[in-house]
Design a protein around this motif. Structure first.
Motif, PDB file in Angstrom:
ATOM      1  N   TYR A 187       0.832  -1.204   0.000  1.00  0.00           N
ATOM      2  CA  TYR A 187       0.000   0.000   0.000  1.00  0.00           C
ATOM      3  C   TYR A 187       0.871   1.260   0.000  1.00  0.00           C
ATOM      4  O   TYR A 187       0.672   2.159  -0.810  1.00  0.00           O
ATOM      5  CB  TYR A 187      -0.931   0.001   1.212  1.00  0.00           C
ATOM      6  CG  TYR A 187      -1.690   1.282   1.373  1.00  0.00           C
ATOM      7  CD1 TYR A 187      -2.775   1.579   0.555  1.00  0.00           C
ATOM      8  CD2 TYR A 187      -1.308   2.220   2.326  1.00  0.00           C
ATOM      9  CE1 TYR A 187      -3.463   2.769   0.686  1.00  0.00           C
ATOM     10  CE2 TYR A 187      -2.000   3.409   2.472  1.00  0.00           C
ATOM     11  CZ  TYR A 187      -3.075   3.687   1.651  1.00  0.00           C
ATOM     12  OH  TYR A 187      -3.732   4.868   1.782  1.00  0.00           O
ATOM     13  N   PHE A 188       1.846   1.306   0.922  1.00  0.00           N
ATOM     14  CA  PHE A 188       2.685   2.506   1.003  1.00  0.00           C
ATOM     15  C   PHE A 188       3.559   2.671  -0.240  1.00  0.00           C
ATOM     16  O   PHE A 188       3.769   3.794  -0.704  1.00  0.00           O
ATOM     17  CB  PHE A 188       3.537   2.489   2.268  1.00  0.00           C
ATOM     18  CG  PHE A 188       2.746   2.785   3.509  1.00  0.00           C
ATOM     19  CD1 PHE A 188       2.080   3.988   3.661  1.00  0.00           C
ATOM     20  CD2 PHE A 188       2.645   1.850   4.513  1.00  0.00           C
ATOM     21  CE1 PHE A 188       1.338   4.267   4.800  1.00  0.00           C
ATOM     22  CE2 PHE A 188       1.910   2.107   5.655  1.00  0.00           C
ATOM     23  CZ  PHE A 188       1.252   3.317   5.800  1.00  0.00           C
ATOM     24  N   CYS A 189       4.062   1.570  -0.787  1.00  0.00           N
ATOM     25  CA  CYS A 189       4.875   1.666  -1.999  1.00  0.00           C
ATOM     26  C   CYS A 189       4.052   2.123  -3.202  1.00  0.00           C
ATOM     27  O   CYS A 189       4.572   2.795  -4.092  1.00  0.00           O
ATOM     28  CB  CYS A 189       5.552   0.333  -2.295  1.00  0.00           C
ATOM     29  SG  CYS A 189       6.926  -0.010  -1.179  1.00  0.00           S
ATOM     30  N   SER A 190       2.771   1.770  -3.232  1.00  0.00           N
ATOM     31  CA  SER A 190       1.928   2.230  -4.342  1.00  0.00           C
ATOM     32  C   SER A 190       1.664   3.726  -4.248  1.00  0.00           C
ATOM     33  O   SER A 190       1.338   4.356  -5.250  1.00  0.00           O
ATOM     34  CB  SER A 190       0.604   1.467  -4.360  1.00  0.00           C
ATOM     35  OG  SER A 190      -0.202   1.836  -3.254  1.00  0.00           O
ATOM     36  N   TYR A 192      15.434   5.294  -2.663  1.00  0.00           N
ATOM     37  CA  TYR A 192      16.228   5.908  -1.594  1.00  0.00           C
ATOM     38  C   TYR A 192      15.913   5.295  -0.234  1.00  0.00           C
ATOM     39  O   TYR A 192      16.806   5.129   0.601  1.00  0.00           O
ATOM     40  CB  TYR A 192      16.025   7.418  -1.570  1.00  0.00           C
ATOM     41  CG  TYR A 192      16.571   8.104  -2.801  1.00  0.00           C
ATOM     42  CD1 TYR A 192      17.772   7.713  -3.376  1.00  0.00           C
ATOM     43  CD2 TYR A 192      15.882   9.142  -3.393  1.00  0.00           C
ATOM     44  CE1 TYR A 192      18.267   8.330  -4.507  1.00  0.00           C
ATOM     45  CE2 TYR A 192      16.372   9.772  -4.533  1.00  0.00           C
ATOM     46  CZ  TYR A 192      17.572   9.364  -5.072  1.00  0.00           C
ATOM     47  OH  TYR A 192      18.065   9.980  -6.187  1.00  0.00           O
ATOM     48  N   LEU A 193      14.669   4.947  -0.008  1.00  0.00           N
ATOM     49  CA  LEU A 193      14.307   4.289   1.245  1.00  0.00           C
ATOM     50  C   LEU A 193      14.989   2.928   1.361  1.00  0.00           C
ATOM     51  O   LEU A 193      15.529   2.587   2.420  1.00  0.00           O
ATOM     52  CB  LEU A 193      12.788   4.133   1.342  1.00  0.00           C
ATOM     53  CG  LEU A 193      12.263   3.405   2.576  1.00  0.00           C
ATOM     54  CD1 LEU A 193      12.580   4.194   3.837  1.00  0.00           C
ATOM     55  CD2 LEU A 193      10.771   3.164   2.454  1.00  0.00           C
ATOM     56  N   ARG A 227       6.656   7.612  -4.879  1.00  0.00           N
ATOM     57  CA  ARG A 227       7.300   7.708  -6.181  1.00  0.00           C
ATOM     58  C   ARG A 227       8.449   6.703  -6.243  1.00  0.00           C
ATOM     59  O   ARG A 227       9.003   6.289  -5.226  1.00  0.00           O
ATOM     60  CB  ARG A 227       7.829   9.121  -6.406  1.00  0.00           C
ATOM     61  CG  ARG A 227       6.697  10.146  -6.434  1.00  0.00           C
ATOM     62  CD  ARG A 227       7.191  11.517  -6.710  1.00  0.00           C
ATOM     63  NE  ARG A 227       7.678  11.566  -8.080  1.00  0.00           N
ATOM     64  CZ  ARG A 227       8.584  12.431  -8.512  1.00  0.00           C
ATOM     65  NH1 ARG A 227       9.084  13.323  -7.693  1.00  0.00           N
ATOM     66  NH2 ARG A 227       8.990  12.415  -9.749  1.00  0.00           N
ATOM     67  N   TYR A 228       8.826   6.341  -7.445  1.00  0.00           N
ATOM     68  CA  TYR A 228       9.863   5.335  -7.667  1.00  0.00           C
ATOM     69  C   TYR A 228      11.176   5.702  -6.982  1.00  0.00           C
ATOM     70  O   TYR A 228      11.790   4.868  -6.321  1.00  0.00           O
ATOM     71  CB  TYR A 228      10.055   5.141  -9.176  1.00  0.00           C
ATOM     72  CG  TYR A 228      11.180   4.226  -9.534  1.00  0.00           C
ATOM     73  CD1 TYR A 228      11.063   2.860  -9.328  1.00  0.00           C
ATOM     74  CD2 TYR A 228      12.358   4.718 -10.069  1.00  0.00           C
ATOM     75  CE1 TYR A 228      12.102   2.004  -9.651  1.00  0.00           C
ATOM     76  CE2 TYR A 228      13.399   3.874 -10.401  1.00  0.00           C
ATOM     77  CZ  TYR A 228      13.263   2.511 -10.178  1.00  0.00           C
ATOM     78  OH  TYR A 228      14.296   1.671 -10.493  1.00  0.00           O
TER      79      TYR A 228
END
Length: 85
Positions: A21-24, A33-34, A27-28
């Motif tokens: 959910y959070f990755c959707s 970076y995370l 931004r790429y």
């Protein structure tokens, strides 16, 4: 062995959907970076908590630098390919 599986099940059941959910929503580049920050944090804490000899520490840090360099060069090459089209 079964205790490890049972301990991991709640993490996977809750963490995987939340991560997706959070990755959707991100931004790429922010995801990239995370992940780099988490890998770096894991390396630093592993070197701090575990008893490694000097050779293994140098090898670990050099592999991190090598693969970061490869990733950055691939990212730049992809940028140049897109901008020339």
């Amino acid at each position: 062995m079964q205790a490890y599986w049972l301990a991991a099940v709640p993490i996977v059941v809750v963490g995987a959907p939340l991560g997706a959910y959070f990755c959707s929503r991100m931004r790429y580049l922010h995801i990239r970076y995370l992940l780099i920050a988490l890998i770096g944090l894991e390396l630093v804490t592993s070197l701090w908590l575990l008893d490694f000899d000097r050779t293994l520490i140098i090898f670990s840090i050099s592999m991190l630098v090598l693969f970061l360099t490869v990733m950055v060069s691939m990212s730049r090459a992809r940028y140049y390919v897109r901008s020339s089209e």
